[in-house]
Scaffold this motif. Sequence first.
Motif, PDB file in Angstrom:
ATOM      1  N   LYS A 171       5.152  -4.426 -12.194  1.00 46.22           N
ATOM      2  CA  LYS A 171       5.291  -5.039 -13.199  1.00 46.22           C
ATOM      3  C   LYS A 171       6.615  -4.454 -13.827  1.00 46.22           C
ATOM      4  CE  LYS A 171       3.279  -5.820 -17.605  1.00 46.22           C
ATOM      5  NZ  LYS A 171       2.283  -5.804 -18.693  1.00 46.22           N
ATOM      6  N   ASP A 172       7.479  -5.390 -14.286  1.00 46.37           N
ATOM      7  CA  ASP A 172       8.930  -4.977 -14.503  1.00 46.37           C
ATOM      8  C   ASP A 172       9.519  -4.146 -13.780  1.00 46.37           C
ATOM      9  OD1 ASP A 172       8.403  -6.621 -16.998  1.00 46.37           O
ATOM     10  OD2 ASP A 172       7.485  -4.883 -18.154  1.00 46.37           O
ATOM     11  N   GLY A 173       9.259  -4.447 -12.590  1.00 52.76           N
ATOM     12  CA  GLY A 173      10.010  -3.528 -11.413  1.00 52.76           C
ATOM     13  C   GLY A 173       9.452  -2.348 -11.235  1.00 52.76           C
ATOM     14  N   ARG A 174       8.321  -1.893 -11.938  1.00 54.03           N
ATOM     15  CA  ARG A 174       7.758  -0.660 -11.785  1.00 54.03           C
ATOM     16  C   ARG A 174       6.305  -0.658 -11.005  1.00 54.03           C
ATOM     17  NH1 ARG A 174      10.531  -0.985 -16.397  1.00 54.03           N
ATOM     18  NH2 ARG A 174      11.394   0.932 -17.408  1.00 54.03           N
ATOM     19  N   VAL A 175       6.054   0.342 -10.301  1.00 54.38           N
ATOM     20  CA  VAL A 175       4.701   0.420  -9.665  1.00 54.38           C
ATOM     21  C   VAL A 175       3.830   0.864 -10.824  1.00 54.38           C
ATOM     22  CG1 VAL A 175       3.290   2.044  -8.189  1.00 54.38           C
ATOM     23  CG2 VAL A 175       5.633   0.998  -7.406  1.00 54.38           C
ATOM     24  N   GLU A 176       2.842   0.061 -10.735  1.00 59.48           N
ATOM     25  CA  GLU A 176       1.805   0.519 -11.983  1.00 59.48           C
ATOM     26  C   GLU A 176       0.849   1.366 -11.643  1.00 59.48           C
ATOM     27  OE1 GLU A 176       0.545  -3.504 -14.265  1.00 59.48           O
ATOM     28  OE2 GLU A 176       0.525  -4.236 -12.016  1.00 59.48           O
ATOM     29  N   GLN A 177       0.363   1.730 -10.327  1.00 56.57           N
ATOM     30  CA  GLN A 177      -0.324   2.895  -9.974  1.00 56.57           C
ATOM     31  C   GLN A 177       0.363   4.019 -10.140  1.00 56.57           C
ATOM     32  OE1 GLN A 177      -0.104  -0.075  -8.347  1.00 56.57           O
ATOM     33  NE2 GLN A 177      -1.972  -0.873  -9.340  1.00 56.57           N
ATOM     34  N   SER A 178      -0.442   5.092 -10.280  1.00 59.65           N
ATOM     35  CA  SER A 178       0.399   6.575 -10.536  1.00 59.65           C
ATOM     36  C   SER A 178      -0.529   7.678  -9.995  1.00 59.65           C
ATOM     37  CB  SER A 178       0.423   6.822 -12.215  1.00 59.65           C
ATOM     38  OG  SER A 178      -0.751   6.983 -12.745  1.00 59.65           O
ATOM     39  N   PRO A 188      -7.108   4.740  -6.173  1.00 56.73           N
ATOM     40  CA  PRO A 188      -8.297   5.450  -5.357  1.00 56.73           C
ATOM     41  C   PRO A 188      -8.528   5.649  -3.843  1.00 56.73           C
ATOM     42  CG  PRO A 188      -9.226   3.549  -6.208  1.00 56.73           C
ATOM     43  CD  PRO A 188      -7.850   3.641  -6.593  1.00 56.73           C
ATOM     44  N   ILE A 189      -8.931   6.868  -3.270  1.00 58.76           N
ATOM     45  CA  ILE A 189      -8.989   6.967  -2.062  1.00 58.76           C
ATOM     46  C   ILE A 189     -10.617   7.254  -1.692  1.00 58.76           C
ATOM     47  CG2 ILE A 189      -6.899   8.014  -1.393  1.00 58.76           C
ATOM     48  CD1 ILE A 189      -8.390  10.726  -1.078  1.00 58.76           C
ATOM     49  N   LEU A 190     -10.993   6.860  -0.703  1.00 53.68           N
ATOM     50  CA  LEU A 190     -12.699   6.924  -0.463  1.00 53.68           C
ATOM     51  C   LEU A 190     -13.021   8.177  -0.402  1.00 53.68           C
ATOM     52  CD1 LEU A 190     -14.799   4.545   0.895  1.00 53.68           C
ATOM     53  CD2 LEU A 190     -14.350   5.881   3.000  1.00 53.68           C
ATOM     54  N   ARG A 191     -14.191   8.417  -1.159  1.00 52.95           N
ATOM     55  CA  ARG A 191     -14.559   9.658  -1.525  1.00 52.95           C
ATOM     56  C   ARG A 191     -15.805  10.085  -0.507  1.00 52.95           C
ATOM     57  NH1 ARG A 191     -12.193  11.945  -5.708  1.00 52.95           N
ATOM     58  NH2 ARG A 191     -10.989  10.641  -7.116  1.00 52.95           N
ATOM     59  N   LEU A 192     -16.264  11.403  -0.712  1.00 56.98           N
ATOM     60  CA  LEU A 192     -17.301  11.606   0.376  1.00 56.98           C
ATOM     61  C   LEU A 192     -18.511  10.965   0.174  1.00 56.98           C
ATOM     62  CD1 LEU A 192     -18.029  13.604   2.761  1.00 56.98           C
ATOM     63  CD2 LEU A 192     -18.856  15.144   0.771  1.00 56.98           C
ATOM     64  N   ASN A 193     -19.166  10.642  -1.144  1.00 52.57           N
ATOM     65  CA  ASN A 193     -20.267   9.855  -1.315  1.00 52.57           C
ATOM     66  C   ASN A 193     -20.192   8.516  -1.209  1.00 52.57           C
ATOM     67  OD1 ASN A 193     -18.402   9.651  -3.647  1.00 52.57           O
ATOM     68  ND2 ASN A 193     -20.224   8.962  -4.914  1.00 52.57           N
ATOM     69  N   LEU A 248       0.913  -1.095  -0.041  1.00 46.78           N
ATOM     70  CA  LEU A 248       0.041  -0.032  -0.127  1.00 46.78           C
ATOM     71  C   LEU A 248       0.875   1.235   0.148  1.00 46.78           C
ATOM     72  CD1 LEU A 248      -2.579  -1.049   2.598  1.00 46.78           C
ATOM     73  CD2 LEU A 248      -3.028  -1.095   0.191  1.00 46.78           C
ATOM     74  N   ALA A 249       0.374   2.416  -0.592  1.00 47.44           N
ATOM     75  CA  ALA A 249       0.812   3.543  -0.607  1.00 47.44           C
ATOM     76  C   ALA A 249       0.283   4.505   0.483  1.00 47.44           C
ATOM     77  CB  ALA A 249       0.923   4.476  -1.906  1.00 47.44           C
ATOM     78  N   HIS A 250       0.959   5.473   1.039  1.00 42.38           N
ATOM     79  CA  HIS A 250       0.542   6.318   1.856  1.00 42.38           C
ATOM     80  C   HIS A 250      -0.502   7.561   1.277  1.00 42.38           C
ATOM     81  CE1 HIS A 250       4.310   4.833   3.624  1.00 42.38           C
ATOM     82  NE2 HIS A 250       3.815   4.952   4.874  1.00 42.38           N
ATOM     83  N   ALA A 251      -0.131   7.869   0.173  1.00 47.78           N
ATOM     84  CA  ALA A 251      -1.140   8.926  -0.465  1.00 47.78           C
ATOM     85  C   ALA A 251      -1.483  10.010   0.252  1.00 47.78           C
ATOM     86  CB  ALA A 251      -2.379   8.183  -1.159  1.00 47.78           C
ATOM     87  N   LEU A 310     -11.392  -1.656   0.353  1.00 44.62           N
ATOM     88  CA  LEU A 310     -11.978  -1.544  -0.495  1.00 44.62           C
ATOM     89  C   LEU A 310     -11.370  -1.450  -2.034  1.00 44.62           C
ATOM     90  CD1 LEU A 310     -14.730   1.141   0.674  1.00 44.62           C
ATOM     91  CD2 LEU A 310     -15.033  -1.502   0.020  1.00 44.62           C
ATOM     92  N   PHE A 311     -10.258  -0.623  -1.780  1.00 47.87           N
ATOM     93  CA  PHE A 311      -9.544  -0.280  -2.960  1.00 47.87           C
ATOM     94  C   PHE A 311      -7.777  -0.466  -3.045  1.00 47.87           C
ATOM     95  CE2 PHE A 311     -12.596   3.448  -2.199  1.00 47.87           C
ATOM     96  CZ  PHE A 311     -13.633   2.817  -2.909  1.00 47.87           C
ATOM     97  N   GLY A 312      -7.336  -0.448  -1.777  1.00 51.80           N
ATOM     98  CA  GLY A 312      -5.955  -0.154  -1.692  1.00 51.80           C
ATOM     99  C   GLY A 312      -4.973  -1.553  -2.050  1.00 51.80           C
ATOM    100  N   VAL A 313      -4.364  -0.876  -3.192  1.00 52.98           N
ATOM    101  CA  VAL A 313      -3.091  -2.334  -3.709  1.00 52.98           C
ATOM    102  C   VAL A 313      -2.238  -1.558  -4.612  1.00 52.98           C
ATOM    103  CG1 VAL A 313      -4.448  -3.294  -5.656  1.00 52.98           C
ATOM    104  CG2 VAL A 313      -2.889  -4.400  -4.482  1.00 52.98           C
ATOM    105  N   ILE A 314      -0.916  -1.554  -4.390  1.00 57.30           N
ATOM    106  CA  ILE A 314       0.085  -1.542  -5.030  1.00 57.30           C
ATOM    107  C   ILE A 314       0.596  -2.673  -5.745  1.00 57.30           C
ATOM    108  CG2 ILE A 314       2.394  -0.330  -5.194  1.00 57.30           C
ATOM    109  CD1 ILE A 314       0.556   1.745  -5.113  1.00 57.30           C
ATOM    110  N   THR A 315       0.710  -2.816  -7.148  1.00 57.62           N
ATOM    111  CA  THR A 315       1.077  -3.954  -7.645  1.00 57.62           C
ATOM    112  C   THR A 315       2.406  -3.427  -8.767  1.00 57.62           C
ATOM    113  OG1 THR A 315      -0.267  -3.378  -9.641  1.00 57.62           O
ATOM    114  CG2 THR A 315      -0.883  -4.825  -8.022  1.00 57.62           C
TER     115      THR A 315
END
Length: 718
Positions: free
Chosen positions: A644-651, A657-662, A338-341, A637-642
């Motif tokens: 591929k080829d030594g790189r973090v795929e999320q950006s 995503p983070i939990l939004r107000l709605n 997981l990232a801290h974001a 619900l959402f959190g995962v860092i994956t």
Amino acid sequence: MNTPYAPGAVSRRSFLKVAAAAGGGLMVGFWPGQGMAAAAASAPAELNAFIAISPDDRIVLTMPKVEMGQGTYTSVPMLIAEELEVDMNQIEVRHAPPDAKLYGAPFGDQFTGGSLTIRLLYEPMRQTGAAARMVLVQAAAYAWKVAPDSCRAERGEVVHAASGRRVKYGQLVAAAAKLPAPEKIALKQPKDFKLVGQPAKRLDAKGKTDGSAMFGIDAQVKGMKVAVVAASPVIGGKLKSVNDAKARKLRGVRQIVKLDNAVAVVADNYWYAKQGLAALDIKWDEGQYAKLGTDDVRKLMVAALQKPGHIARNDGDALKALAADSQRVEALYVNPMLAHATMEPMNCTVHVKGDGTAEIWTGSQVPARARDDAAKVLGLAPEKVTLHNHYIGGGFGRRLYTDYVVQAAAVAKQIKSPVKLVWSREEDIQHCLLRGMYAHSVSASLGKDGKPLAFSHKIAGPSNLAAFAPGWLKDGLDIDNVEGSDVFSYDIPNMRSEYTQEDGPVPTAFWRGVGPTRNMTVLESFMDELALKVGQDPLAYRLSLLDKQPRAAQVLKVAAERAGWGTPLPPRSGRGIALMRSWGTYLAQVVDVAVSDDGEVTVKRVVCAVDCGQVVNPDTVAAQIQSGINFGLTAGLFGVITLKDGRVEQSNFHDYPILRLNQAPQIDVVLVPSSEAPGGIGEPGTAGVGAALTNAVFAATGVRVRELPLRAELLKKA
């Protein structure tokens, strides 16, 4: 994060000292590591000066901890104000300067984290306020030639009721500063509290709403440039070459700085720097991890479960009992990366001056480390570097590390003007020091009554403590990684908790909730598995094992009652419960979910009952629980860092995503009254919600989730 130190380790009254402040004022604080005799011979400049009272009645609290949204800048002043008998609005708070010797007791490290602030400061801050009150009363009594016990402190004044005389603190500070610290400090009884335990408005709220509060990213220095950076996209990669011809031609671009594993563009503002960075043609040496993927890390952690580890708890002989039971229950759980974001991305402003000194502006959970690490890069003695620490827009453990400060210093060393380094959101996500991946093997042997006779929990994964503070390892055991497991509350005659260190190639860090957020998600989910295997209600099953843990049983009962445990729910809806004990705090959470036919999960409501001992500011406790729950739900619900080829795929937030107000649920927080010592509150909400979520999803769908986050394809209606 837990520590091998007792929460009261800095509360020895012999450390207390009263001294004269500049301008004829009064200082009261502690000399860490010194007794009264040694302190008496020390110069006042060595005093950490928790509070200073000036002749004009200003009361300044030097805050040894950092404010990063957890309410420290309100709850700690409440402790001072309570014992000093002043109003909260009379106290001015200032950031402590970087000084691990003065502000790092009892660890020798100036840091904010581990849900430790109130646990460590509850008595010392009260003693500081009480000692100041006592010498002020004594000074007034001497001046009036009356007995000190005939006087009282009241709203910043000393009052002699018999004669009606009263005098403000400011008029007494010069005389009070000449008096010795009281040998016996009279602290209030909780029944006499006026502030502690009552809701208090946040002292930092006004500045944070009108924009006057200063965060690290707000720093402005005359002549300042802005730098952005691109680090190697591959873990462990290095810079091979860079063609900067196009970038140098762009408006506002001033300099290209090459580092070992990154390139920085320095420009007149952030936008120009971003444009310059995009124009670079960078070649990377991708190194040994160019083919690394998520599955490689997972296999490494799962395989590590077969290696011997360090034993944190070994009641009875769980392994023998389990080996003899062919019907034992076993499961494998894995926590994702997981990232801290943090909302405020990594940033640091550095000005290397021509006179052999430097200044730094940032937000850090470890200001002394940050200064010292930057000084090493700059080739300066630490005392030649001034660090201005600011409010932090999200710490979560990420700012316990100084990599962004070191990088800013390395850039600033190569240019002549002050420079503010700002990481983009993409840089922040893809080069975050991650919450590592952990594998858990859990097994239990059940008796005829369905209760566990033996229980084993083995954890494998990175040791953040070994890198951050190796001296805190306990006979080689990372106490953070077993926290929660080592004090698992249930009455189980044979209980074993074991940890195997497997660091792997991915850089990792502490993450909000630390060890318990991983362990309790696993253990409390597995407890549901055991209850359901023997056909018992999950709440009743837990309560049957808590006869020796009344605080744990109480929070479960309170949460269940408030949540309406046992009342019917619509189809494909579920209610899950979980218990959390750590940081000296007990809490229980009940989560209600609805799962669509397509497998999408909506969290409807969370009820959390909390026993954190003596509460200082109930508003802060509730806010921390609410934010911790939403932080934990984001991960579940959402959190995962994956990889591929030594790189973090999320950006960015579109794919991390983070939990939004709605999407945020209704959260009901119930504070269970307690006279026990204060427990931590910044992290328990996060640590407790994961299992309640997965247990609720099982109740709704019959699918047991052992690897978060939740995936819709696994939860679709058959």
